[in-house]
Scaffold this motif. Structure first.
Motif, PDB file in Angstrom:
ATOM      1  N   LEU A  79      31.585 -32.789  33.090  1.00 34.05           N
ATOM      2  CA  LEU A  79      32.519 -33.842  32.685  1.00 34.05           C
ATOM      3  C   LEU A  79      31.926 -34.709  31.580  1.00 34.05           C
ATOM      4  O   LEU A  79      32.615 -35.077  30.621  1.00 34.05           O
ATOM      5  CB  LEU A  79      32.881 -34.710  33.899  1.00 34.05           C
ATOM      6  N   ARG A  80      30.636 -35.012  31.709  1.00 31.41           N
ATOM      7  CA  ARG A  80      29.970 -35.847  30.695  1.00 31.41           C
ATOM      8  C   ARG A  80      29.905 -35.144  29.340  1.00 31.41           C
ATOM      9  O   ARG A  80      30.190 -35.742  28.294  1.00 31.41           O
ATOM     10  CB  ARG A  80      28.557 -36.189  31.176  1.00 31.41           C
ATOM     11  N   LEU A  81      29.554 -33.855  29.337  1.00 32.23           N
ATOM     12  CA  LEU A  81      29.465 -33.114  28.080  1.00 32.23           C
ATOM     13  C   LEU A  81      30.844 -32.914  27.458  1.00 32.23           C
ATOM     14  O   LEU A  81      30.995 -32.943  26.233  1.00 32.23           O
ATOM     15  CB  LEU A  81      28.769 -31.774  28.311  1.00 32.23           C
ATOM     16  N   LEU A  82      31.860 -32.718  28.302  1.00 33.66           N
ATOM     17  CA  LEU A  82      33.218 -32.614  27.784  1.00 33.66           C
ATOM     18  C   LEU A  82      33.651 -33.935  27.157  1.00 33.66           C
ATOM     19  O   LEU A  82      34.271 -33.957  26.088  1.00 33.66           O
ATOM     20  CB  LEU A  82      34.179 -32.223  28.914  1.00 33.66           C
ATOM     21  N   GLN A  83      33.306 -35.049  27.821  1.00 31.43           N
ATOM     22  CA  GLN A  83      33.623 -36.366  27.278  1.00 31.43           C
ATOM     23  C   GLN A  83      32.982 -36.552  25.904  1.00 31.43           C
ATOM     24  O   GLN A  83      33.608 -37.053  24.967  1.00 31.43           O
ATOM     25  CB  GLN A  83      33.127 -37.452  28.235  1.00 31.43           C
ATOM     26  N   ARG A  84      31.744 -36.115  25.767  1.00 33.60           N
ATOM     27  CA  ARG A  84      31.053 -36.248  24.488  1.00 33.60           C
ATOM     28  C   ARG A  84      31.712 -35.388  23.403  1.00 33.60           C
ATOM     29  O   ARG A  84      31.785 -35.791  22.245  1.00 33.60           O
ATOM     30  CB  ARG A  84      29.580 -35.873  24.642  1.00 33.60           C
ATOM     31  N   LYS A  85      32.173 -34.204  23.775  1.00 34.09           N
ATOM     32  CA  LYS A  85      32.856 -33.350  22.793  1.00 34.09           C
ATOM     33  C   LYS A  85      34.156 -34.002  22.320  1.00 34.09           C
ATOM     34  O   LYS A  85      34.470 -33.998  21.123  1.00 34.09           O
ATOM     35  CB  LYS A  85      33.157 -31.977  23.400  1.00 34.09           C
ATOM     36  N   LEU A  86      34.900 -34.542  23.250  1.00 39.76           N
ATOM     37  CA  LEU A  86      36.155 -35.204  22.890  1.00 39.76           C
ATOM     38  C   LEU A  86      35.884 -36.431  22.024  1.00 39.76           C
ATOM     39  O   LEU A  86      36.624 -36.710  21.073  1.00 39.76           O
ATOM     40  CB  LEU A  86      36.924 -35.592  24.154  1.00 39.76           C
ATOM     41  N   GLU A  87      34.827 -37.158  22.355  1.00 42.94           N
ATOM     42  CA  GLU A  87      34.463 -38.318  21.545  1.00 42.94           C
ATOM     43  C   GLU A  87      34.097 -37.901  20.131  1.00 42.94           C
ATOM     44  O   GLU A  87      34.472 -38.547  19.149  1.00 42.94           O
ATOM     45  CB  GLU A  87      33.286 -39.066  22.186  1.00 42.94           C
TER      46      GLU A  87
END
Length: 310
Positions: A126-134
């Motif tokens: 979830l954290r890495l996905l959040q960073r990609k979206l950011e």
């Protein structure tokens, strides 16, 4: 997504080394793990390492886990790091207190290795996905450099870091000279190509990975330089002027004698304190840019450290 790309950095915080070893053994070895045995070190490591996830004990001798989590969430540098409490406290009120303090999960001891591993992997993903979206939302669609939203968020973070360190911080505002005339006479496609080329050249001229070039709006750009004093920022501004002029993009409708695309630069540097507001630094850089344009463009003007207080 490959396993390597799913790997994250995890900070384990517990005053008992035995507990740290148990958690480390439960975590998939693809993840990078580091640890702290007290709350003070945990806060410092969070700032230095920027972990993707923190596994945090509650009962510790100096700062308890609830206080550590509270401080993490209050600091813009660490506020987005997800925290999982790992504790022997089993009461519903303790779990609620942990979640209300900002934690994303709550695991009770003794831990079950398979459950820990699964929950860690879920929160890392979830954290890495959040960073990609950011990352997608932080880039300017035309030029490919950072956008104003990214600048605003990073400026807020680095301003807070500079106050805490303490350390200098510098801003450069950039405006492409006579860009309206360029657009009017060469067309919008040529104007877009010009902005892309100029942005790429300026970004390539930055030597430090901590410096950020962002499109501020239209033909305006901004460079954020944390940890850079006035002399260092002056060198960056001079490099920007040089690299853009050397592109030799024809501009027959410019007032500049060479009739090529150039930029005007406004720079300001300061040592911030808690009484200052970062917007005052932004305004000082913008005022310096205005002076550069008034004095004939294709030059840099250096503003004074703002004295306006928040």
């Amino acid at each position: 997504m490959s396993e390597e790309r799913e790997a994250g950095r995890i900070l384990i915080v517990d005053d008992m080394v035995t507990n740290i070893k148990i958690l480390k053994q439960a975590i998939d070895p693809k993840h990078q793990v580091f640890f702290a045995t007290n709350g003070t070190d945990a806060l410092q490591l969070s700032l230095e390492k920027g972990p993707d996830l923190i596994l945090l004990d509650v009962a510790m001798p100096d700062l308890d886990g609830f206080e550590v989590c509270k401080r993490l969430k209050a600091d813009p540098v660490t506020a987005d790091i997800p925290v999982i409490f790992v504790t022997s406290m089993e009461a519903e009120e303790d779990e609620l207190k942990g979640l209300r303090s900002g934690a994303v999960d709550f695991i009770t001891k003794p831990v079950r290795s398979a459950v820990v591993a699964q929950r860690v992997d879920i929160h890392i993903k979830l954290r890495l996905l959040q960073r990609k979206l950011e990352a997608l939302s932080y880039h300017d669609g035309l030029t490919g450099v950072a956008n104003r939203r990214r600048f605003n968020e990073l400026f807020k973070t680095e301003w807070a870091r500079s106050i805490r360190s303490p350390a200098p911080i510098s801003l450069i505002m950039v405006d492409v000279d006579h860009f309206k005339q360029f657009n009017d006479h060469y067309g919008h496609q040529a104007g877009d190509d010009c902005l892309r080329t100029v942005a790429h050249a300026m970004e390539q001229s930055l030597k430090r990975v901590t410096d950020l070039l962002a499109r501020y709006g239209g033909e305006e750009f901004v460079v954020l330089m944390p940890g850079t004093d006035e002399e260092g920022a002056k060198q960056v501004g001079e490099a920007l002027l040089k690299v853009v002029a050397e592109l030799q993009i024809p501009h027959a409708y410019s007032s500049i004698a060479e009739q090529v695309v150039t930029i005007s630069v406004g720079m300001v540097s300061c040592m911030p304190d808690k009484l200052m507001h970062r917007d005052s630094l932004n305004k000082a850089a913008d005022d310096a840019l205005y002076q550069a344009k008034q004095q004939g463009r294709n030059r840099m003007c250096i503003g004074s450290c703002p004295l306006d207080k928040a």
